[in-house]
Enzyme design. Structure first.
Site, PDB file in Angstrom:
ATOM      1  N   SER A  11      30.322 -15.269  86.817  1.00  0.00           N
ATOM      2  CA  SER A  11      30.434 -15.963  87.520  1.00  0.00           C
ATOM      3  C   SER A  11      30.309 -17.622  86.894  1.00  0.00           C
ATOM      4  CB  SER A  11      28.290 -16.100  87.446  1.00  0.00           C
ATOM      5  OG  SER A  11      27.989 -16.868  87.561  1.00  0.00           O
ATOM      6  N   HIS A  36      32.861 -14.341  89.830  1.00  0.00           N
ATOM      7  CA  HIS A  36      31.697 -14.526  90.986  1.00  0.00           C
ATOM      8  C   HIS A  36      30.988 -16.062  91.217  1.00  0.00           C
ATOM      9  CE1 HIS A  36      28.152 -12.350  92.268  1.00  0.00           C
ATOM     10  NE2 HIS A  36      27.220 -13.747  91.131  1.00  0.00           N
ATOM     11  N   ASP A  38      28.594 -17.777  93.097  1.00  0.00           N
ATOM     12  CA  ASP A  38      27.108 -18.149  93.591  1.00  0.00           C
ATOM     13  C   ASP A  38      26.726 -19.037  94.588  1.00  0.00           C
ATOM     14  OD1 ASP A  38      25.799 -16.505  90.522  1.00  0.00           O
ATOM     15  OD2 ASP A  38      25.859 -15.730  92.188  1.00  0.00           O
ATOM     16  N   MET A  40      23.955 -21.049  96.730  1.00  0.00           N
ATOM     17  CA  MET A  40      22.634 -21.385  96.790  1.00  0.00           C
ATOM     18  C   MET A  40      22.080 -21.981  98.110  1.00  0.00           C
ATOM     19  SD  MET A  40      22.266 -20.758  92.804  1.00  0.00           S
ATOM     20  CE  MET A  40      22.159 -19.355  91.821  1.00  0.00           C
ATOM     21  N   HIS A  69      28.930 -14.525  96.436  1.00  0.00           N
ATOM     22  CA  HIS A  69      26.301 -13.741  96.630  1.00  0.00           C
ATOM     23  C   HIS A  69      26.664 -15.019  97.033  1.00  0.00           C
ATOM     24  CE1 HIS A  69      23.370 -13.011  93.676  1.00  0.00           C
ATOM     25  NE2 HIS A  69      23.302 -13.059  94.845  1.00  0.00           N
ATOM     26  N   MET A  71      22.902 -16.365  98.493  1.00  0.00           N
ATOM     27  CA  MET A  71      21.932 -16.551  98.170  1.00  0.00           C
ATOM     28  C   MET A  71      21.756 -17.710  99.364  1.00  0.00           C
ATOM     29  SD  MET A  71      21.984 -16.120  94.358  1.00  0.00           S
ATOM     30  CE  MET A  71      23.555 -16.680  94.110  1.00  0.00           C
ATOM     31  N   MET A 140      20.371  -6.983  91.572  1.00  0.00           N
ATOM     32  CA  MET A 140      20.031  -7.895  91.227  1.00  0.00           C
ATOM     33  C   MET A 140      19.214  -7.154  89.811  1.00  0.00           C
ATOM     34  SD  MET A 140      21.273 -10.909  92.359  1.00  0.00           S
ATOM     35  CE  MET A 140      20.641 -12.010  91.372  1.00  0.00           C
ATOM     36  N   GLY A 145      18.727 -16.934  91.781  1.00  0.00           N
ATOM     37  CA  GLY A 145      18.152 -18.359  91.169  1.00  0.00           C
ATOM     38  C   GLY A 145      18.370 -19.028  90.165  1.00  0.00           C
ATOM     39  N   PHE A 146      18.915 -18.558  89.047  1.00  0.00           N
ATOM     40  CA  PHE A 146      19.292 -19.387  88.199  1.00  0.00           C
ATOM     41  C   PHE A 146      20.089 -18.710  86.726  1.00  0.00           C
ATOM     42  CE2 PHE A 146      16.866 -22.994  89.102  1.00  0.00           C
ATOM     43  CZ  PHE A 146      16.257 -23.035  90.053  1.00  0.00           C
ATOM     44  N   GLY A 147      21.191 -19.830  86.493  1.00  0.00           N
ATOM     45  CA  GLY A 147      21.759 -18.507  85.137  1.00  0.00           C
ATOM     46  C   GLY A 147      20.850 -18.371  84.270  1.00  0.00           C
ATOM     47  N   GLY A 148      21.442 -17.243  82.998  1.00  0.00           N
ATOM     48  CA  GLY A 148      20.697 -17.416  81.775  1.00  0.00           C
ATOM     49  C   GLY A 148      18.680 -17.340  81.429  1.00  0.00           C
ATOM     50  N   ASP A 178      24.047  -8.243  87.992  1.00  0.00           N
ATOM     51  CA  ASP A 178      23.544  -9.777  87.798  1.00  0.00           C
ATOM     52  C   ASP A 178      22.524 -10.170  87.361  1.00  0.00           C
ATOM     53  OD1 ASP A 178      24.260 -12.184  90.882  1.00  0.00           O
ATOM     54  OD2 ASP A 178      24.236 -12.187  88.855  1.00  0.00           O
ATOM     55  N   GLY A 179      23.031 -10.711  86.370  1.00  0.00           N
ATOM     56  CA  GLY A 179      21.432 -11.412  86.069  1.00  0.00           C
ATOM     57  C   GLY A 179      20.960 -11.237  84.378  1.00  0.00           C
ATOM     58  N   GLY A 180      21.322 -11.651  83.194  1.00  0.00           N
ATOM     59  CA  GLY A 180      21.306 -11.529  82.376  1.00  0.00           C
ATOM     60  C   GLY A 180      21.951 -10.272  81.167  1.00  0.00           C
ATOM     61  N   GLY A 200      27.497 -14.453  83.666  1.00  0.00           N
ATOM     62  CA  GLY A 200      27.847 -16.595  83.643  1.00  0.00           C
ATOM     63  C   GLY A 200      27.671 -16.811  82.265  1.00  0.00           C
TER      64      GLY A 200
HETATM   65  C1  DX5 Z   1      21.515 -15.787  89.736  1.00  0.00           C
HETATM   66  C2  DX5 Z   1      23.213 -15.485  90.352  1.00  0.00           C
HETATM   67  C3  DX5 Z   1      23.861 -15.337  88.630  1.00  0.00           C
HETATM   68  C4  DX5 Z   1      23.511 -16.294  87.598  1.00  0.00           C
HETATM   69  C5  DX5 Z   1      24.857 -15.642  86.505  1.00  0.00           C
HETATM   70  O1  DX5 Z   1      21.271 -16.467  90.819  1.00  0.00           O
HETATM   71  O2  DX5 Z   1      23.338 -14.350  91.121  1.00  0.00           O
HETATM   72  O3  DX5 Z   1      25.181 -14.549  89.174  1.00  0.00           O
HETATM   73  O4  DX5 Z   1      24.788 -16.957  87.692  1.00  0.00           O
HETATM   74  O5  DX5 Z   1      23.619 -14.932  85.609  1.00  0.00           O
HETATM   75  P1  DX5 Z   1      23.727 -14.875  84.147  1.00  0.00           P
HETATM   76  O6  DX5 Z   1      23.964 -16.366  83.272  1.00  0.00           O
HETATM   77  O7  DX5 Z   1      22.504 -14.262  83.247  1.00  0.00           O
HETATM   78  O8  DX5 Z   1      25.021 -14.007  83.562  1.00  0.00           O
HETATM   79 ZN    ZN Z   2      25.203 -14.003  91.520  1.00  0.00          ZN
END
Ligand code: DX5
Ligand code: ZN
Length: 217
Positions: A11, A36, A38, A40, A69, A71, A140, A145-148, A178-180, A200
């Site tokens: 990502s 990837h 994202d 939004m 992706h 969103m 998910m 909505g947010f990375g990290g 996807d995520g964490g 990401g």
């Molecule tokens: C969050 C996104 C994820 C994000 C990556 O809504 O869909 O793809 O950018 O998440 P982390 O940084 O946790 O890998």
């Molecule tokens: Zn994503």
């Protein structure tokens, strides 16, 4: 689609966006399998990222396929455009449209692989009616909505449910998470049936990105 090989989709939401071209080269050298992307819209999720002109601009900068992706609300309005500017896989959210079948058909009509994403609180069973018609389910593992963000362990059960249903139906379905996702959570999601891992923060914060990709696989 990918015979359930373990693949990594990086990502770029959290990359150095002022130097995307350089970051894409880093991903290629690190043997990531996809970019990837994202998208939004500030409505479906409380954040705004990037969209069509950015994808159009960076597509020629790498040979890596683009895993888009969406969103966004009413994804049916934009699927053709994202396909036109270079999406290879388009994933839309089950919760974002009243016409899921139309979204699936649009992705196929415009030559893209199709994924459906479900938010953490959406039961896995809600995507079951569409499994035969799609290539991938994105479970998910954080609230979109947010990375990290921190990985949500209760989503492991959902990965397992989707994998079991695909097996029962004899489907060679890709399951993306996807995520964490990092080297710890990667083990858990793979053990429950995920085979495409989006990362990401973990990748772009890594001292050695190539090693980080390897650890995910
Ligand atoms: C969050 C996104 C994820 C994000 C990556 O809504 O869909 O793809 O950018 O998440 P982390 O940084 O946790 O890998
Ligand atoms: Zn994503």
């Amino acid at each position: 689609m990918f015979e359930n090989k373990i693949l990594v989709s990086a990502s770029i939401l959290g990359c150095d966006l002022a130097n995307i071209e350089g970051e894409l080269k880093r991903l290629e050298k690190a043997n990531a399998d996809f970019v990837h992307f994202d998208v939004m819209d500030g409505v479906f999720v409380n954040n705004i990222s990037f969209g069509l002109p950015v994808l159009k601009a960076i597509k020629p900068k790498t040979d890596l396929p683009f895993d888009v992706h969406l969103m966004i609300t009413e994804p049916e309005k934009y699927i053709a455009e994202f396909a036109r500017v270079g999406a290879d896989i388009i994933t839309f959210h089950l919760e974002a449209t009243n016409d899921i079948k139309a979204c699936i058909d649009l992705c196929k009509k415009h030559g893209c692989k199709v994924g459906i994403s479900i938010k953490p609180d959406t039961p896995a069973s809600e995507v079951f009616p569409y499994l035969e018609d799609i290539d991938m389910v994105l479970v998910m593992t954080v609230e979109p909505g947010f990375g990290g963000q921190g990985f949500l362990p209760f989503t492991l059960e959902k990965i397992k449910e989707v994998r079991q249903k695909a097996l029962d139906m004899g489907l060679n379905l890709d399951i993306q998470v996807d995520g964490g996702i990092d080297d710890q959570t990667a083990r858990e999601v793979k053990a429950n049936g995920a085979n495409i891992l989006v990362a990401g923060t973990y990748l772009f914060k890594a001292k050695d990105m190539k090693k980080a990709v390897k650890l995910l696989k």
